[in-house]
Write an enzyme that holds these catalytic residues in place. Sequence first.
Site, PDB file in Angstrom:
ATOM      1  N   GLY A   9      -4.817   3.009   9.268  1.00 18.60           N
ATOM      2  CA  GLY A   9      -4.872   2.218   8.023  1.00 18.60           C
ATOM      3  C   GLY A   9      -5.717   0.971   8.240  1.00 18.60           C
ATOM      4  O   GLY A   9      -5.490  -0.073   7.634  1.00 18.60           O
ATOM      5  N   GLY A  12      -7.661  -1.489   5.517  1.00 16.93           N
ATOM      6  CA  GLY A  12      -6.945  -2.234   4.485  1.00 16.93           C
ATOM      7  C   GLY A  12      -7.016  -3.737   4.671  1.00 16.93           C
ATOM      8  O   GLY A  12      -7.727  -4.253   5.545  1.00 16.93           O
ATOM      9  N   GLN A  13      -6.225  -4.434   3.842  1.00 10.16           N
ATOM     10  CA  GLN A  13      -6.250  -5.903   3.850  1.00 10.16           C
ATOM     11  C   GLN A  13      -5.866  -6.445   5.223  1.00 10.16           C
ATOM     12  O   GLN A  13      -6.502  -7.363   5.736  1.00 10.16           O
ATOM     13  CB  GLN A  13      -5.271  -6.447   2.784  1.00 10.16           C
ATOM     14  CG  GLN A  13      -5.409  -7.949   2.581  1.00 10.16           C
ATOM     15  CD  GLN A  13      -4.247  -8.571   1.804  1.00 10.16           C
ATOM     16  OE1 GLN A  13      -3.240  -7.939   1.544  1.00 10.16           O
ATOM     17  NE2 GLN A  13      -4.396  -9.832   1.453  1.00 10.16           N
ATOM     18  N   ASP A  35      -8.677   5.437   9.614  1.00 12.13           N
ATOM     19  CA  ASP A  35      -8.277   5.350   8.203  1.00 12.13           C
ATOM     20  C   ASP A  35      -8.666   6.666   7.522  1.00 12.13           C
ATOM     21  O   ASP A  35      -9.493   7.432   8.029  1.00 12.13           O
ATOM     22  CB  ASP A  35      -8.993   4.169   7.518  1.00 12.13           C
ATOM     23  CG  ASP A  35      -8.280   3.698   6.253  1.00 12.13           C
ATOM     24  OD1 ASP A  35      -7.643   2.630   6.285  1.00 12.13           O
ATOM     25  OD2 ASP A  35      -8.379   4.407   5.216  1.00 12.13           O
ATOM     26  N   ASN A  54      -5.942  11.377   8.540  1.00 10.64           N
ATOM     27  CA  ASN A  54      -4.954  11.404   7.474  1.00 10.64           C
ATOM     28  C   ASN A  54      -3.587  11.526   8.135  1.00 10.64           C
ATOM     29  O   ASN A  54      -3.268  12.568   8.714  1.00 10.64           O
ATOM     30  CB  ASN A  54      -5.224  12.594   6.539  1.00 10.64           C
ATOM     31  CG  ASN A  54      -4.205  12.668   5.427  1.00 10.64           C
ATOM     32  OD1 ASN A  54      -3.271  11.871   5.356  1.00 10.64           O
ATOM     33  ND2 ASN A  54      -4.385  13.655   4.549  1.00 10.64           N
ATOM     34  N   TYR A 144       8.533   1.551  -3.178  1.00 10.53           N
ATOM     35  CA  TYR A 144       7.976   0.855  -2.018  1.00 10.53           C
ATOM     36  C   TYR A 144       9.111   0.208  -1.214  1.00 10.53           C
ATOM     37  O   TYR A 144       9.202   0.374   0.004  1.00 10.53           O
ATOM     38  CB  TYR A 144       6.989  -0.204  -2.499  1.00 10.53           C
ATOM     39  CG  TYR A 144       6.366  -1.032  -1.406  1.00 10.53           C
ATOM     40  CD1 TYR A 144       5.494  -0.470  -0.477  1.00 10.53           C
ATOM     41  CD2 TYR A 144       6.626  -2.406  -1.312  1.00 10.53           C
ATOM     42  CE1 TYR A 144       4.912  -1.245   0.518  1.00 10.53           C
ATOM     43  CE2 TYR A 144       6.039  -3.181  -0.327  1.00 10.53           C
ATOM     44  CZ  TYR A 144       5.181  -2.598   0.583  1.00 10.53           C
ATOM     45  OH  TYR A 144       4.599  -3.353   1.564  1.00 10.53           O
ATOM     46  N   LYS A 148      10.444   1.263   2.522  1.00 11.45           N
ATOM     47  CA  LYS A 148      10.397   0.331   3.665  1.00 11.45           C
ATOM     48  C   LYS A 148      11.780   0.187   4.302  1.00 11.45           C
ATOM     49  O   LYS A 148      11.890   0.130   5.530  1.00 11.45           O
ATOM     50  CB  LYS A 148       9.874  -1.044   3.213  1.00 11.45           C
ATOM     51  CG  LYS A 148       8.382  -1.068   2.899  1.00 11.45           C
ATOM     52  CD  LYS A 148       7.538  -0.852   4.157  1.00 11.45           C
ATOM     53  CE  LYS A 148       6.050  -0.940   3.892  1.00 11.45           C
ATOM     54  NZ  LYS A 148       5.247  -0.561   5.050  1.00 11.45           N
TER      55      LYS A 148
HETATM   56  N1  LIG Z   1      -0.710  -6.991   2.260  1.00  9.93           N
HETATM   57  C1  LIG Z   1       0.519  -7.469   2.078  1.00  9.93           C
HETATM   58  O1  LIG Z   1       0.711  -8.491   1.400  1.00  9.93           O
HETATM   59  C2  LIG Z   1       1.687  -6.770   2.731  1.00  9.93           C
HETATM   60  C3  LIG Z   1       2.969  -7.348   2.621  1.00  9.93           C
HETATM   61  C4  LIG Z   1       4.050  -6.681   3.193  1.00  9.93           C
HETATM   62  C5  LIG Z   1       3.851  -5.518   3.918  1.00  9.93           C
HETATM   63  N2  LIG Z   1       2.608  -4.977   4.014  1.00  9.93           N
HETATM   64  C6  LIG Z   1       2.462  -3.716   4.746  1.00  9.93           C
HETATM   65  O2  LIG Z   1       1.398  -3.798   5.678  1.00  9.93           O
HETATM   66  C7  LIG Z   1       0.735  -2.523   5.785  1.00  9.93           C
HETATM   67  C8  LIG Z   1      -0.746  -2.688   5.515  1.00  9.93           C
HETATM   68  O3  LIG Z   1      -0.901  -3.289   4.255  1.00  9.93           O
HETATM   69  P1  LIG Z   1      -2.326  -3.601   3.621  1.00  9.93           P
HETATM   70  O4  LIG Z   1      -2.114  -4.713   2.669  1.00  9.93           O
HETATM   71  O5  LIG Z   1      -3.350  -3.711   4.676  1.00  9.93           O
HETATM   72  O6  LIG Z   1      -2.530  -2.259   2.766  1.00  9.93           O
HETATM   73  P2  LIG Z   1      -3.894  -1.682   2.159  1.00  9.93           P
HETATM   74  O7  LIG Z   1      -3.512  -0.872   0.963  1.00  9.93           O
HETATM   75  O8  LIG Z   1      -4.874  -2.782   1.986  1.00  9.93           O
HETATM   76  O9  LIG Z   1      -4.392  -0.726   3.313  1.00  9.93           O
HETATM   77  C9  LIG Z   1      -3.780   0.494   3.621  1.00  9.93           C
HETATM   78  C10 LIG Z   1      -4.818   1.402   4.268  1.00  9.93           C
HETATM   79  O10 LIG Z   1      -4.186   2.645   4.548  1.00  9.93           O
HETATM   80  C11 LIG Z   1      -5.145   3.673   4.306  1.00  9.93           C
HETATM   81  N3  LIG Z   1      -4.468   4.941   4.051  1.00  9.93           N
HETATM   82  C12 LIG Z   1      -3.879   5.340   2.894  1.00  9.93           C
HETATM   83  N4  LIG Z   1      -3.411   6.589   3.031  1.00  9.93           N
HETATM   84  C13 LIG Z   1      -3.703   6.993   4.288  1.00  9.93           C
HETATM   85  C14 LIG Z   1      -3.503   8.202   4.991  1.00  9.93           C
HETATM   86  N5  LIG Z   1      -2.884   9.240   4.430  1.00  9.93           N
HETATM   87  N6  LIG Z   1      -3.939   8.271   6.265  1.00  9.93           N
HETATM   88  C15 LIG Z   1      -4.567   7.227   6.844  1.00  9.93           C
HETATM   89  N7  LIG Z   1      -4.810   6.054   6.204  1.00  9.93           N
HETATM   90  C16 LIG Z   1      -4.389   5.953   4.930  1.00  9.93           C
HETATM   91  C17 LIG Z   1      -5.922   3.185   3.084  1.00  9.93           C
HETATM   92  O11 LIG Z   1      -7.190   3.849   2.980  1.00  9.93           O
HETATM   93  C18 LIG Z   1      -6.016   1.697   3.356  1.00  9.93           C
HETATM   94  O12 LIG Z   1      -7.227   1.360   4.005  1.00  9.93           O
HETATM   95  C19 LIG Z   1       1.457  -1.600   4.800  1.00  9.93           C
HETATM   96  O13 LIG Z   1       2.449  -0.874   5.483  1.00  9.93           O
HETATM   97  C20 LIG Z   1       2.098  -2.556   3.835  1.00  9.93           C
HETATM   98  O14 LIG Z   1       3.237  -2.000   3.242  1.00  9.93           O
HETATM   99  C21 LIG Z   1       1.528  -5.573   3.430  1.00  9.93           C
END
Ligand SMILES: NC(=O)c1ccc[n+]([C@@H]2O[C@H](COP(=O)([O-])OP(=O)(O)OC[C@H]3O[C@@H](n4cnc5c(N)ncnc54)[C@H](O)[C@@H]3O)[C@@H](O)[C@H]2O)c1
Length: 317
Positions: A9, A12-13, A35, A54, A144, A148
């Site tokens: 992943g 992502g952010q 990813d 995936n 969600y 979690k």
């Molecule tokens: N950003 C926040 O504010 C926040 C807050 C609490 C918890 N989290 C947790 O942190 C983690 C990362 O969050 P984020 O904000 O970077 O999320 P995001 O949505 O920005 O990134 C998630 C990434 O996972 C990839 N992904 C989706 N399905 C996939 C698959 N089947 N196989 C492989 N990759 C796949 C997506 O392409 C994406 O790049 C998550 O578990 C999220 O629940 C984030």
Amino acid sequence: MSEKILVIGANGQIGTELVAILRGIHGADAVIASDLKSPIYNLRKNSGPYEIVNVLDKDNLHHIFEKHRPTQVYHLAAILSAVGEQKPKIAWDLNMTGLLHVLDFSVEFNVKKVFWPSSIAVFGPHSPQWDTPQYCVMDPNTVYGFSKLAGERWCEYYFNKYNLDVRSLRYPGLIGWRANPGGGTTDYAVHIFHEALKSGHYECFLSANTALPMMYMDDAIRATIMLMDAPADKVEIRSSYNLAGISFTPTQLAEEIKKHIPGFEISYSDNDPRQQIADSWPKSIDDSYAQNEWGWQLEYNLPKIVADMLLNLRELV
Ligand SMILES: NC(=O)c1ccc[n+]([C@@H]2O[C@H](COP(=O)([O-])OP(=O)(O)OC[C@H]3O[C@@H](n4cnc5c(N)ncnc54)[C@H](O)[C@@H]3O)[C@@H](O)[C@H]2O)c1
């Protein structure tokens, strides 16, 4: 023994920022970013090994574990709160089945440490809303949130049953300038900066006085690495640690932005479904376990976050 770190992943952010920091610490070749999608610009720039994977495809994921034999895994792939409500079954499947695949392969390949993020979304309307403690009533009412919460139970189960060293944080809403947020309820606190600089106006999807716990990405990544570096006997909680950050409302954030952009204006939209999600979450968090067990201390308060976001985003545009 040198580390081999698999980040799932990574696009992502959080992943884009975490991979850059981990590569700085361990060297680019030691960190395999992976990813579902091909790498976004920030990851390409910050080059190193990259795999399309995936997590729901067992054979595909197994092949990646076999090929790289990671010593540490950061599993970040998930569907977040707001998008999860639009696709509840898909969110449950990714957030649960994906995690179980990662936990199973981590046991099979003797991974030394696994990081998996939880969220303040594990709390619900009957949890105490202010200074929400580590242990209390938890009745999340979003897919969600309960994915979690179930994930936390699985992590603790794998620790107890298979001796897998799993570590986790309940992140608050995260604010960073390097990557866009991925469809959560706290995304407004990133979008507002982009719009403030672009148009001087932002229409917020949450109401003016919605207080939520938030954290600057630099603090979140530092907490993550501190937790992963902590001696195993200091990490007593194997479900997930509360992590507080700071709590503010959209009005308070807008007031702070106005100190830098005096003409900035904020308005508020009605009836956005994300409001209901926000109303079910804590307004502030008690993270004393993280402070006492592995020395966690926050660095970024609201003025510091706003100043740093604007400084960096101005340089980008
Ligand atoms: N950003 C926040 O504010 C926040 C807050 C609490 C918890 N989290 C947790 O942190 C983690 C990362 O969050 P984020 O904000 O970077 O999320 P995001 O949505 O920005 O990134 C998630 C990434 O996972 C990839 N992904 C989706 N399905 C996939 C698959 N089947 N196989 C492989 N990759 C796949 C997506 O392409 C994406 O790049 C998550 O578990 C999220 O629940 C984030």
